[in-house]
Design a protein around this motif. Structure first.
Motif, PDB file in Angstrom:
ATOM      1  N   SER A  71       0.861  -1.179   0.000  1.00  0.00           N
ATOM      2  CA  SER A  71       0.000   0.000   0.000  1.00  0.00           C
ATOM      3  C   SER A  71       0.897   1.229   0.000  1.00  0.00           C
ATOM      4  CB  SER A  71      -0.891  -0.007   1.241  1.00  0.00           C
ATOM      5  OG  SER A  71      -1.627   1.194   1.331  1.00  0.00           O
ATOM      6  N   ARG A  72       0.964   1.932  -1.138  1.00  0.00           N
ATOM      7  CA  ARG A  72       1.877   3.071  -1.271  1.00  0.00           C
ATOM      8  C   ARG A  72       1.279   4.116  -2.200  1.00  0.00           C
ATOM      9  NH1 ARG A  72       7.173   3.327   0.044  1.00  0.00           N
ATOM     10  NH2 ARG A  72       8.472   4.949  -0.899  1.00  0.00           N
ATOM     11  N   PRO A  73       0.330   4.917  -1.708  1.00  0.00           N
ATOM     12  CA  PRO A  73      -0.222   5.981  -2.557  1.00  0.00           C
ATOM     13  C   PRO A  73       0.786   7.108  -2.714  1.00  0.00           C
ATOM     14  CG  PRO A  73      -1.167   6.082  -0.359  1.00  0.00           C
ATOM     15  CD  PRO A  73      -0.318   4.856  -0.394  1.00  0.00           C
ATOM     16  N   ARG A  74       0.915   7.616  -3.921  1.00  0.00           N
ATOM     17  CA  ARG A  74       1.811   8.727  -4.205  1.00  0.00           C
ATOM     18  C   ARG A  74       1.121   9.679  -5.180  1.00  0.00           C
ATOM     19  NH1 ARG A  74       4.014   7.434  -0.301  1.00  0.00           N
ATOM     20  NH2 ARG A  74       6.244   7.171   0.131  1.00  0.00           N
ATOM     21  N   LEU A  75       1.532  10.941  -5.118  1.00  0.00           N
ATOM     22  CA  LEU A  75       0.984  11.978  -5.983  1.00  0.00           C
ATOM     23  C   LEU A  75       1.948  12.244  -7.132  1.00  0.00           C
ATOM     24  CD1 LEU A  75      -1.304  14.143  -6.266  1.00  0.00           C
ATOM     25  CD2 LEU A  75       0.291  15.726  -5.145  1.00  0.00           C
ATOM     26  N   PHE A  76       1.406  12.334  -8.341  1.00  0.00           N
ATOM     27  CA  PHE A  76       2.191  12.655  -9.526  1.00  0.00           C
ATOM     28  C   PHE A  76       1.567  13.884 -10.190  1.00  0.00           C
ATOM     29  CE2 PHE A  76       2.800   8.238  -8.603  1.00  0.00           C
ATOM     30  CZ  PHE A  76       4.142   7.996  -8.875  1.00  0.00           C
ATOM     31  N   VAL A  77       2.278  14.991 -10.110  1.00  0.00           N
ATOM     32  CA  VAL A  77       1.857  16.217 -10.787  1.00  0.00           C
ATOM     33  C   VAL A  77       2.528  16.221 -12.153  1.00  0.00           C
ATOM     34  CG1 VAL A  77       1.770  18.728 -10.701  1.00  0.00           C
ATOM     35  CG2 VAL A  77       1.728  17.399  -8.559  1.00  0.00           C
ATOM     36  N   VAL A  78       1.728  16.246 -13.210  1.00  0.00           N
ATOM     37  CA  VAL A  78       2.232  16.141 -14.575  1.00  0.00           C
ATOM     38  C   VAL A  78       1.885  17.421 -15.331  1.00  0.00           C
ATOM     39  CG1 VAL A  78       2.143  14.852 -16.743  1.00  0.00           C
ATOM     40  CG2 VAL A  78       1.955  13.642 -14.553  1.00  0.00           C
ATOM     41  N   ALA A  79       2.903  18.038 -15.907  1.00  0.00           N
ATOM     42  CA  ALA A  79       2.731  19.262 -16.689  1.00  0.00           C
ATOM     43  C   ALA A  79       3.210  19.023 -18.109  1.00  0.00           C
ATOM     44  CB  ALA A  79       3.524  20.405 -16.053  1.00  0.00           C
ATOM     45  N   THR A  80       2.430  19.428 -19.095  1.00  0.00           N
ATOM     46  CA  THR A  80       2.806  19.209 -20.484  1.00  0.00           C
ATOM     47  C   THR A  80       2.590  20.485 -21.296  1.00  0.00           C
ATOM     48  OG1 THR A  80       0.681  18.585 -21.492  1.00  0.00           O
ATOM     49  CG2 THR A  80       1.828  16.883 -20.226  1.00  0.00           C
ATOM     50  N   GLN A  81       3.334  20.562 -22.402  1.00  0.00           N
ATOM     51  CA  GLN A  81       3.126  21.646 -23.366  1.00  0.00           C
ATOM     52  C   GLN A  81       2.573  21.097 -24.682  1.00  0.00           C
ATOM     53  OE1 GLN A  81       6.994  23.566 -23.430  1.00  0.00           O
ATOM     54  NE2 GLN A  81       6.370  25.028 -21.873  1.00  0.00           N
ATOM     55  N   GLY A  82       1.957  19.946 -24.609  1.00  0.00           N
ATOM     56  CA  GLY A  82       1.334  19.358 -25.783  1.00  0.00           C
ATOM     57  C   GLY A  82       0.099  18.587 -25.359  1.00  0.00           C
ATOM     58  N   GLU A  83      -0.466  17.865 -26.286  1.00  0.00           N
ATOM     59  CA  GLU A  83      -1.647  17.069 -25.983  1.00  0.00           C
ATOM     60  C   GLU A  83      -1.262  15.786 -25.264  1.00  0.00           C
ATOM     61  OE1 GLU A  83      -4.844  17.897 -26.328  1.00  0.00           O
ATOM     62  OE2 GLU A  83      -4.052  19.863 -26.869  1.00  0.00           O
ATOM     63  N   ALA A  84      -2.147  15.343 -24.404  1.00  0.00           N
ATOM     64  CA  ALA A  84      -1.965  14.086 -23.684  1.00  0.00           C
ATOM     65  C   ALA A  84      -3.352  13.568 -23.332  1.00  0.00           C
ATOM     66  CB  ALA A  84      -1.119  14.297 -22.429  1.00  0.00           C
ATOM     67  N   PRO A  85      -3.492  12.269 -23.113  1.00  0.00           N
ATOM     68  CA  PRO A  85      -4.816  11.708 -22.811  1.00  0.00           C
ATOM     69  C   PRO A  85      -5.439  12.361 -21.582  1.00  0.00           C
ATOM     70  CG  PRO A  85      -3.243   9.957 -23.302  1.00  0.00           C
ATOM     71  CD  PRO A  85      -2.450  11.217 -23.195  1.00  0.00           C
ATOM     72  N   ARG A  86      -6.667  12.825 -21.734  1.00  0.00           N
ATOM     73  CA  ARG A  86      -7.353  13.462 -20.614  1.00  0.00           C
ATOM     74  C   ARG A  86      -8.804  13.027 -20.589  1.00  0.00           C
ATOM     75  NH1 ARG A  86      -7.070  19.773 -21.364  1.00  0.00           N
ATOM     76  NH2 ARG A  86      -4.992  19.351 -22.179  1.00  0.00           N
ATOM     77  N   ALA A  87      -9.410  13.154 -19.414  1.00  0.00           N
ATOM     78  CA  ALA A  87     -10.819  12.828 -19.225  1.00  0.00           C
ATOM     79  C   ALA A  87     -11.613  14.119 -19.050  1.00  0.00           C
ATOM     80  CB  ALA A  87     -10.989  11.922 -18.007  1.00  0.00           C
ATOM     81  N   ALA A  88     -12.923  14.006 -19.146  1.00  0.00           N
ATOM     82  CA  ALA A  88     -13.778  15.185 -19.003  1.00  0.00           C
ATOM     83  C   ALA A  88     -13.838  15.670 -17.561  1.00  0.00           C
ATOM     84  CB  ALA A  88     -15.182  14.861 -19.503  1.00  0.00           C
ATOM     85  N   GLY A  89     -13.517  14.793 -16.636  1.00  0.00           N
ATOM     86  CA  GLY A  89     -13.551  15.142 -15.215  1.00  0.00           C
ATOM     87  C   GLY A  89     -12.831  14.078 -14.427  1.00  0.00           C
ATOM     88  N   PRO A  90     -12.886  14.156 -13.113  1.00  0.00           N
ATOM     89  CA  PRO A  90     -12.188  13.175 -12.274  1.00  0.00           C
ATOM     90  C   PRO A  90     -12.689  11.760 -12.544  1.00  0.00           C
ATOM     91  CG  PRO A  90     -13.000  15.025 -10.971  1.00  0.00           C
ATOM     92  CD  PRO A  90     -13.608  15.159 -12.322  1.00  0.00           C
ATOM     93  N   THR A  91     -11.764  10.819 -12.605  1.00  0.00           N
ATOM     94  CA  THR A  91     -12.112   9.420 -12.821  1.00  0.00           C
ATOM     95  C   THR A  91     -11.343   8.546 -11.833  1.00  0.00           C
ATOM     96  OG1 THR A  91     -10.370   9.219 -14.511  1.00  0.00           O
ATOM     97  CG2 THR A  91     -12.595   9.716 -15.289  1.00  0.00           C
ATOM     98  N   GLN A  92     -11.955   7.444 -11.468  1.00  0.00           N
ATOM     99  CA  GLN A  92     -11.305   6.480 -10.577  1.00  0.00           C
ATOM    100  C   GLN A  92     -10.429   5.525 -11.386  1.00  0.00           C
ATOM    101  OE1 GLN A  92     -11.345   6.437  -7.225  1.00  0.00           O
ATOM    102  NE2 GLN A  92     -12.478   8.371  -7.344  1.00  0.00           N
ATOM    103  N   PRO A  93      -9.353   4.989 -10.807  1.00  0.00           N
ATOM    104  CA  PRO A  93      -8.969   5.144  -9.401  1.00  0.00           C
ATOM    105  C   PRO A  93      -7.925   6.233  -9.155  1.00  0.00           C
ATOM    106  CG  PRO A  93      -7.660   3.405 -10.383  1.00  0.00           C
ATOM    107  CD  PRO A  93      -8.550   3.940 -11.487  1.00  0.00           C
ATOM    108  N   PHE A  94      -7.621   7.056 -10.140  1.00  0.00           N
ATOM    109  CA  PHE A  94      -6.469   7.947 -10.035  1.00  0.00           C
ATOM    110  C   PHE A  94      -6.793   9.374  -9.596  1.00  0.00           C
ATOM    111  CE2 PHE A  94      -5.168   4.868 -13.466  1.00  0.00           C
ATOM    112  CZ  PHE A  94      -4.377   4.092 -12.627  1.00  0.00           C
TER     113      PHE A  94
END
Length: 372
Positions: A162-185
């Motif tokens: 059990s090891r939850p971690r936060l990943f802040v990801v910043a991009t200057q291009g397109e990347a896969p995204r959802a319309a809103g918050p989705t589980q489990p991430f």
């Protein structure tokens, strides 16, 4: 011939992020850490990766080769951990993030800024400083022209830890995204942290999308050494008696089951009736607790095996800790058990990095190359 994307890795530790990135097809071409023991582990396991030992504040852009596609930073988490004093990013260790960010700004000024930046840290960053630290990180990235988002990823989806971690990801291009918050991430605490962000950051925010992880096929027992290859403690009863009633009941149930039950346990200090007491907290759900650095004897994880009406206790080994991080047995660990446990307790789980890279980072990097 296809050329693999490149990455700089800061606060690299023993190079576990590099293992995950490499497996996904991204090559680390520069790494840095100030800790001498971690530097030895990194160079022993990644002899061909250029490595600079030293404080990130001592680096300049002249030390950084070429133009990376990506920069990865697993900045020190002690001051933003939920288990720590919560000094925040203004405190010395976690303030190292700003040393890293100074380099990113310098690269951008030279036309060498990375298209993708990843900050890995503890979940406590979401609430550290009443949320100001998380907002400061995201604001800095948005002001530099990045679209920013974050994911909470628990190694338990891939590994028996059990090891939850936060990943802040910043991009200057397109990347896969959802319309809103989705589980489990996208957890409730991440959604709450997003709600507290400045409006300018929300306007440049993305709910990054990752494929749902496959069902984990390992449990704790599968990664442990054989019983006859490890040292069992003589004072097991003295340790087990520290269990609170709920945890004593778990042990009793495991003993009464008539089956071999393997659990993981920590000693923790709890406040009961106004006084601090040591308590053993145990789980028999196939997972180890989150690996921690062995600062003091109470933070080293125990293995508890209940079998044939008997409970035995031992300490988790450094090699077992490495397996809990997704590291193969050919990885060269420090000779000291304490050093090996510290190395793994400070690291990032390899399969988590690989999943993030394959599902999100690589598509963002490929978008850059297509645009170029």
């Amino acid at each position: 011939m296809s050329i693999r994307p490149t990455a700089f890795e800061f606060f690299a530790g023993g190079g576990l992020a590099e293992l995950g990135l490499s497996a996904a097809g991204i090559d680390t071409v520069f790494a840095n850490d100030m800790d001498a023991a971690k530097a030895r582990a990194f160079t022993a396991n990644h002899p061909h990766t250029p490595f600079r030992q030293g404080d990130v504040w001592s680096l300049t852009t002249e030390d950084l080769p070429g133009r990376p596609d990506m920069a990865w930073a697993s900045s020190p988490c002690q001051d933003v951990s939920l288990a720590g004093a919560r000094g925040g990013l203004e405190a010395g260790r976690s303030g190292a993030f700003w040393g890293f960010w100074r380099l990113m700004q310098g690269l951008a000024a030279e036309g060498r800024g990375p298209r993708v930046i990843v900050l890995e840290n503890v979940i406590g960053l979401l609430t550290s400083g009443q949320g100001r630290d998380f907002a400061a990180v995201c604001t800095a990235m948005v002001e530099a022209g990045y679209t920013v988002g974050a994911l909470e990823m628990d190694a338990a989806h891939w590994l028996p830890q059990s090891r939850p971690r936060l990943f802040v990801v910043a991009t200057q291009g397109e990347a896969p995204r959802a319309a809103g918050p989705t589980q489990p991430f996208h957890s409730a605490r991440l959604v709450a942290a997003h709600a507290r962000l400045p409006e300018a950051v929300k306007a440049a925010w993305a709910w990054w999308s990752l494929p749902a992880p496959s069902q984990r096929n390992l449990d704790l027992a599968a990664i442990l050494e054989p019983d006859d290859a490890v040292h069992w403690l003589d004072d097991a009863d003295a340790i087990l008696v520290l269990a609170a009633p709920l945890h004593r009941a778990r042990i009793a149930s495991a003993l009464a089951s008539g089956q071999r039950c393997v659990g993981a346990a920590y000693r923790r200090v709890r406040t009961e009736n106004g006084r601090k007491v040591q308590r053993l907290e145990i789980r028999f759900d196939g997972l180890a607790g989150c690996l921690r650095t062995p600062v003091g004897g109470s933070s080293r994880q125990y293995v508890v095996v209940c079998d044939q009406g008997r409970a035995r206790v031992r300490r988790l080994t450094g090699r077992e800790a490495a397996r809990l991080m997704g590291v193969s047995d050919d990885y060269r660990l420090p000779s000291s058990e304490s050093a090996a446990l510290k190395l793994m307790g400070d690291a990032v789980a390899v399969p988590v990095v690989r999943a993030l890279a394959e599902g999100l980072l690589l598509p963002a990097l490929m978008d850059r190359r297509a645009a170029a």
